[in-house]
Design a protein around this motif. Structure first.
Motif, PDB file in Angstrom:
ATOM      1  N   GLU A 166       0.829  -1.209   0.000  1.00 33.33           N
ATOM      2  CA  GLU A 166       0.000   0.000   0.000  1.00 33.33           C
ATOM      3  C   GLU A 166       0.866   1.263   0.000  1.00 33.33           C
ATOM      4  OE1 GLU A 166      -2.522  -0.461   3.365  1.00 33.33           O
ATOM      5  OE2 GLU A 166      -3.833  -1.939   2.388  1.00 33.33           O
ATOM      6  N   ILE A 167       1.988   1.227   0.712  1.00 29.24           N
ATOM      7  CA  ILE A 167       2.888   2.378   0.729  1.00 29.24           C
ATOM      8  C   ILE A 167       3.491   2.601  -0.657  1.00 29.24           C
ATOM      9  CG2 ILE A 167       5.124   3.170   1.602  1.00 29.24           C
ATOM     10  CD1 ILE A 167       4.367   1.841   4.285  1.00 29.24           C
ATOM     11  N   ILE A 168       3.910   1.519  -1.297  1.00 30.07           N
ATOM     12  CA  ILE A 168       4.474   1.626  -2.650  1.00 30.07           C
ATOM     13  C   ILE A 168       3.438   2.194  -3.613  1.00 30.07           C
ATOM     14  CG2 ILE A 168       5.361   0.299  -4.602  1.00 30.07           C
ATOM     15  CD1 ILE A 168       6.565  -1.647  -2.504  1.00 30.07           C
ATOM     16  N   GLU A 169       2.200   1.685  -3.524  1.00 33.63           N
ATOM     17  CA  GLU A 169       1.144   2.154  -4.411  1.00 33.63           C
ATOM     18  C   GLU A 169       0.770   3.616  -4.141  1.00 33.63           C
ATOM     19  OE1 GLU A 169      -0.862   0.603  -6.975  1.00 33.63           O
ATOM     20  OE2 GLU A 169       0.994  -0.567  -6.978  1.00 33.63           O
ATOM     21  N   GLU A 170       0.832   4.019  -2.890  1.00 33.46           N
ATOM     22  CA  GLU A 170       0.389   5.361  -2.507  1.00 33.46           C
ATOM     23  C   GLU A 170       1.465   6.417  -2.717  1.00 33.46           C
ATOM     24  OE1 GLU A 170      -2.286   8.200  -0.719  1.00 33.46           O
ATOM     25  OE2 GLU A 170      -2.645   6.124  -1.315  1.00 33.46           O
ATOM     26  N   TYR A 171       2.708   6.100  -2.327  1.00 33.40           N
ATOM     27  CA  TYR A 171       3.736   7.136  -2.254  1.00 33.40           C
ATOM     28  C   TYR A 171       4.871   6.972  -3.266  1.00 33.40           C
ATOM     29  CZ  TYR A 171       1.392   8.066   2.164  1.00 33.40           C
ATOM     30  OH  TYR A 171       0.446   8.353   3.116  1.00 33.40           O
ATOM     31  N   LEU A 172       4.808   5.959  -4.126  1.00 36.45           N
ATOM     32  CA  LEU A 172       5.874   5.786  -5.115  1.00 36.45           C
ATOM     33  C   LEU A 172       5.333   5.641  -6.532  1.00 36.45           C
ATOM     34  CD1 LEU A 172       8.857   5.419  -5.808  1.00 36.45           C
ATOM     35  CD2 LEU A 172       8.579   2.964  -5.360  1.00 36.45           C
TER      36      LEU A 172
ATOM     37  N   LEU B  46      10.989  -5.322   3.389  1.00 39.57           N
ATOM     38  CA  LEU B  46      11.336  -3.947   3.022  1.00 39.57           C
ATOM     39  C   LEU B  46      10.707  -2.923   3.960  1.00 39.57           C
ATOM     40  CD1 LEU B  46      10.802  -4.238  -0.842  1.00 39.57           C
ATOM     41  CD2 LEU B  46      12.838  -4.814   0.494  1.00 39.57           C
ATOM     42  N   CYS B  47       9.975  -3.400   4.958  1.00 42.56           N
ATOM     43  CA  CYS B  47       9.239  -2.489   5.835  1.00 42.56           C
ATOM     44  C   CYS B  47      10.154  -1.521   6.575  1.00 42.56           C
ATOM     45  CB  CYS B  47       8.396  -3.295   6.831  1.00 42.56           C
ATOM     46  SG  CYS B  47       6.754  -3.726   6.195  1.00 42.56           S
ATOM     47  N   GLY B  48      11.339  -1.964   6.907  1.00 44.57           N
ATOM     48  CA  GLY B  48      12.266  -1.072   7.593  1.00 44.57           C
ATOM     49  C   GLY B  48      12.588   0.151   6.773  1.00 44.57           C
ATOM     50  N   ALA B  49      12.712  -0.026   5.462  1.00 46.79           N
ATOM     51  CA  ALA B  49      13.017   1.102   4.582  1.00 46.79           C
ATOM     52  C   ALA B  49      11.789   1.922   4.259  1.00 46.79           C
ATOM     53  CB  ALA B  49      13.643   0.582   3.283  1.00 46.79           C
ATOM     54  N   LEU B  50      10.620   1.277   4.215  1.00 45.09           N
ATOM     55  CA  LEU B  50       9.403   1.946   3.742  1.00 45.09           C
ATOM     56  C   LEU B  50       8.543   2.546   4.850  1.00 45.09           C
ATOM     57  CD1 LEU B  50       8.303  -0.641   1.023  1.00 45.09           C
ATOM     58  CD2 LEU B  50       9.586   1.479   0.705  1.00 45.09           C
TER      59      LEU B  50
END
Length: 261
Positions: A50-56, A133-137
Motif C-alpha cells: 500500500e505504501i508503494i502504491e500510494e507514495y511511489l 522492506l518495511c524497515g526502509a518503507l
C-alpha cells in the motif's frame, strides 16, 4: 527356557518397529502440515504494498518509467499479490474468497482461509517478501495510527537507511537516464531522509496519490442542485418588485391629476 526369552525378545522388537512406524507417520503428517508455512508477514507485506502504491507508483507513472522485475519494489514481487487480488469486499461485515466464493465476516478470517486452503497459489518461487522492506518503507508509521514515543535507535536508523538507499540504487539507477535520476532523488527524499534520529525529516514528505475529497464533492453536487432554485427565487423576487413599482407609479399619476382645494 530359551523359548520364553526368544518370545519376549521378538515382542520387544515388534513394539520398537511399531513405535518407529508411528513416529515416521507422525513426522510425515507434521511435515505435510507445515510444508506450506511461509515465513513472511501478510499484514506487513500488505502495508508495504500500500505504501508503494500510494507514495511511489504515482511518481513512477508520471515519469513513464518501467521498473525492472529485479527491483524488490516491483508490485509483481509480492508473494501474496494473487491472493490479495482475489479478495472480494462485499459489505462491511462480508468478505468473499475469489477462488471458491466462500464468505467470511472479517478480512482476517479470509486471510486464514487463504493460508489453510489456497496456500498452493502463493508466489513463492523466488521467495519475495515485501515485509522485508518495511524497515526502509516506514510500515510502522502506517500500521500504527498513534506512533509510540520511543527513543530513537541510531544503529537501527542506519540499517534502515542503508536498506533504503540500496533500493534506490537498484530500482532507479542514475545511469539509466533523466527519469531514473529524478526517481532516485525522489526516493531518497520520500523514504530515506526520514531514517535519522534528528527528526528533521518526516516520511513521505513529497506526498502521494491524490484522492478526491468526498466532503467537497458532496458540497459541489449540492451547490449545483441548489443553484437553479436560488436563481428562480431571485427572478420571482425581482418580478414582484417590478410589479410593486408599477402600482406605485400609477397611484402617483392619479394623485397629480386631482385639483387643489
Amino acid at each position: 527356557m530359551a523359548r520364553p526369552k526368544l518370545r519376549s525378545f521378538k515382542f520387544i522388537v515388534v513394539l520398537i518397529s511399531l513405535e518407529s512406524i508411528i513416529l515416521v507417520f507422525a513426522n510425515s503428517q507434521s511435515s505435510e502440515e507445515h510444508a506450506h508455512e511461509v515465513h513472511c508477514s501478510r499484514e506487513r507485506s500488505r502495508a508495504a504494498y500500500e505504501i508503494i502504491e500510494e507514495y511511489l507508483i504515482p511518481f513512477v507513472e508520471r515519469e513513464n518509467y518501467q521498473m525492472s522485475h529485479k527491483c524488490k519494489l516491483h508490485p509483481g514481487n509480492d508473494i501474496f499479490r494473487d491472493q490479495e487480488e482475489h479478495k472480494i469486499h462485499v459489505d462491511v461485515n462480508e468478505w468473499r474468497c475469489g477462488y471458491c466464493k466462500k464468505s467470511f465476516r472479517a478480512e482476517k478470517f479470509l486471510d486464514q482461509h487463504f493460508d489453510n486452503r489456497h496456500y498452493n497459489l502463493l508466489n513463492i518461487s523466488q521467495g519475495n517478501c515485501l515485509a522485508e522492506l518495511c524497515g526502509a518503507l516506514h510500515c510502522d508509521h502506517v500500521l500504527n495510527s498513534v506512533v509510540p514515543k520511543t527513543k530513537c535507535n541510531p544503529a537501527a536508523a542506519a540499517r534502515n537507511r542503508h536498506l533504503c538507499e540500496s533500493l534506490a540504487d537498484s530500482c532507479f539507477p542514475v545511469h539509466q537516464g533523466p527519469s531514473a535520476g529524478r526517481l532516485h532523488e525522489l526516493f531518497l527524499r520520500q523514504f530515506c531522509d526520514a531514517h535519522s534520529c534528528t527528526g528533521k525529516f518526516k516520511p513521505f514528505s513529497r506526498g502521494g496519490k491524490k484522492h478526491t475529497n468526498i466532503f467537497y464533492l458532496a458540497m459541489s453536487i449540492l451547490i449545483l442542485m441548489l443553484l437553479p432554485i436560488f436563481y428562480l427565487i431571485v427572478f420571482l423576487y425581482q418580478r414582484e418588485m417590478r410589479k410593486g413599482t408599477q402600482v406605485l407609479r400609477r397611484i402617483s399619476k392619479q394623485s397629480l391629476k386631482k385639483k387643489p382645494y
